[in-house]
Design an enzyme around this catalytic site. Sequence first.
Site, PDB file in Angstrom:
ATOM      1  N   GLY A   3     -16.178   2.600   3.404  1.00  0.00           N
ATOM      2  CA  GLY A   3     -14.988   3.434   3.244  1.00  0.00           C
ATOM      3  C   GLY A   3     -14.130   3.055   2.053  1.00  0.00           C
ATOM      4  N   GLN A   4     -14.719   2.391   1.055  1.00  0.00           N
ATOM      5  CA  GLN A   4     -13.934   1.999  -0.121  1.00  0.00           C
ATOM      6  C   GLN A   4     -13.579   3.224  -0.950  1.00  0.00           C
ATOM      7  OE1 GLN A   4     -15.779  -1.019  -2.582  1.00  0.00           O
ATOM      8  NE2 GLN A   4     -13.962  -1.240  -3.874  1.00  0.00           N
ATOM      9  N   HIS A   7     -10.045  -5.356  -3.448  1.00  0.00           N
ATOM     10  CA  HIS A   7      -8.723  -5.581  -2.861  1.00  0.00           C
ATOM     11  C   HIS A   7      -8.863  -5.962  -1.400  1.00  0.00           C
ATOM     12  CE1 HIS A   7      -9.739  -1.290  -2.561  1.00  0.00           C
ATOM     13  NE2 HIS A   7      -9.094  -1.278  -1.408  1.00  0.00           N
ATOM     14  N   ASP A  28       0.849  -1.185   0.000  1.00  0.00           N
ATOM     15  CA  ASP A  28       0.000   0.000   0.000  1.00  0.00           C
ATOM     16  C   ASP A  28       0.893   1.246   0.000  1.00  0.00           C
ATOM     17  OD1 ASP A  28      -3.226   0.502   0.995  1.00  0.00           O
ATOM     18  OD2 ASP A  28      -1.828   2.194   1.029  1.00  0.00           O
ATOM     19  N   ILE A  29       0.521   2.218  -0.808  1.00  0.00           N
ATOM     20  CA  ILE A  29       1.319   3.441  -0.951  1.00  0.00           C
ATOM     21  C   ILE A  29       1.249   4.298   0.319  1.00  0.00           C
ATOM     22  CG2 ILE A  29      -0.400   5.052  -1.906  1.00  0.00           C
ATOM     23  CD1 ILE A  29       1.658   5.601  -4.183  1.00  0.00           C
ATOM     24  N   ASN A  56     -12.750  -3.272   2.322  1.00  0.00           N
ATOM     25  CA  ASN A  56     -13.732  -2.189   2.399  1.00  0.00           C
ATOM     26  C   ASN A  56     -14.664  -2.296   1.198  1.00  0.00           C
ATOM     27  OD1 ASN A  56     -12.480  -1.051   4.712  1.00  0.00           O
ATOM     28  ND2 ASN A  56     -10.969  -0.056   3.406  1.00  0.00           N
TER      29      ASN A  56
HETATM   30  P1  AMP Z   1      -9.789   1.373   0.148  1.00  0.00           P
HETATM   31  O1  AMP Z   1     -10.410   1.483  -1.231  1.00  0.00           O
HETATM   32  O2  AMP Z   1     -10.338   2.379   1.107  1.00  0.00           O
HETATM   33  O3  AMP Z   1      -9.853  -0.014   0.713  1.00  0.00           O
HETATM   34  O4  AMP Z   1      -8.258   1.712   0.060  1.00  0.00           O
HETATM   35  C1  AMP Z   1      -7.547   1.943  -1.101  1.00  0.00           C
HETATM   36  C2  AMP Z   1      -6.088   1.830  -0.721  1.00  0.00           C
HETATM   37  O5  AMP Z   1      -5.323   1.947  -1.910  1.00  0.00           O
HETATM   38  C3  AMP Z   1      -5.593   2.894   0.251  1.00  0.00           C
HETATM   39  O6  AMP Z   1      -5.071   2.254   1.414  1.00  0.00           O
HETATM   40  C4  AMP Z   1      -4.488   3.611  -0.539  1.00  0.00           C
HETATM   41  O7  AMP Z   1      -3.386   3.987   0.267  1.00  0.00           O
HETATM   42  C5  AMP Z   1      -4.105   2.568  -1.568  1.00  0.00           C
HETATM   43  N1  AMP Z   1      -3.536   3.106  -2.800  1.00  0.00           N
HETATM   44  C6  AMP Z   1      -4.002   4.136  -3.543  1.00  0.00           C
HETATM   45  N2  AMP Z   1      -3.223   4.329  -4.621  1.00  0.00           N
HETATM   46  C7  AMP Z   1      -2.241   3.391  -4.556  1.00  0.00           C
HETATM   47  C8  AMP Z   1      -1.121   3.068  -5.386  1.00  0.00           C
HETATM   48  N3  AMP Z   1      -0.842   3.750  -6.520  1.00  0.00           N
HETATM   49  N4  AMP Z   1      -0.311   2.050  -5.002  1.00  0.00           N
HETATM   50  C9  AMP Z   1      -0.575   1.359  -3.881  1.00  0.00           C
HETATM   51  N5  AMP Z   1      -1.611   1.602  -3.068  1.00  0.00           N
HETATM   52  C10 AMP Z   1      -2.435   2.607  -3.395  1.00  0.00           C
END
Ligand code: AMP
Length: 111
Positions: free
Chosen positions: A92-93, A99, A30-31, A86
């Site tokens: 909170g997605q 993923h 995760d970034i 999520n």
């Molecule tokens: P969520 O949709 O809330 O479950 O989370 C989306 C996740 O994607 C978050 O934790 C972000 O930090 C992560 N994210 C967003 N862009 C990137 C990226 N380019 N590389 C890796 N993780 C990412």
Amino acid sequence: MTDCLFCKIIAGEIPCRKVYESEELLAFHDINPVAPVHFMIIPKEHIARLDEAHARHELLLGRMLLLAPLLAKEQGLTDGFRTVINTGPGGGQEVYHLHMHVFGGASLHRL
Ligand code: AMP
Ligand code: ZN
């Protein structure tokens, strides 16, 4: 799904710190980690959210779950880890490509 961020990562158009790749799954860090180790496992097939998965995805979803402990151990999470999916605004997605977060390495709060 040309404007899906994670489809772009799968296609190699956006870089990631890869943890694992197979024909059907990809895992990458995760970034914006919430714990010392934080990666996610995604299917290469674009499924927007968990509640849009179907019975034909049963094997794929099972493989995602079974991969989590293997990769968690490889990443040093020998003491356990947390998995989170999520789903939708209520969950909170933020990225609408299914993923599963896998994280740990610090004491986590109770949910
Ligand atoms: P969520 O949709 O809330 O479950 O989370 C989306 C996740 O994607 C978050 O934790 C972000 O930090 C992560 N994210 C967003 N862009 C990137 C990226 N380019 N590389 C890796 N993780 C990412
Ligand atoms: Zn996608």
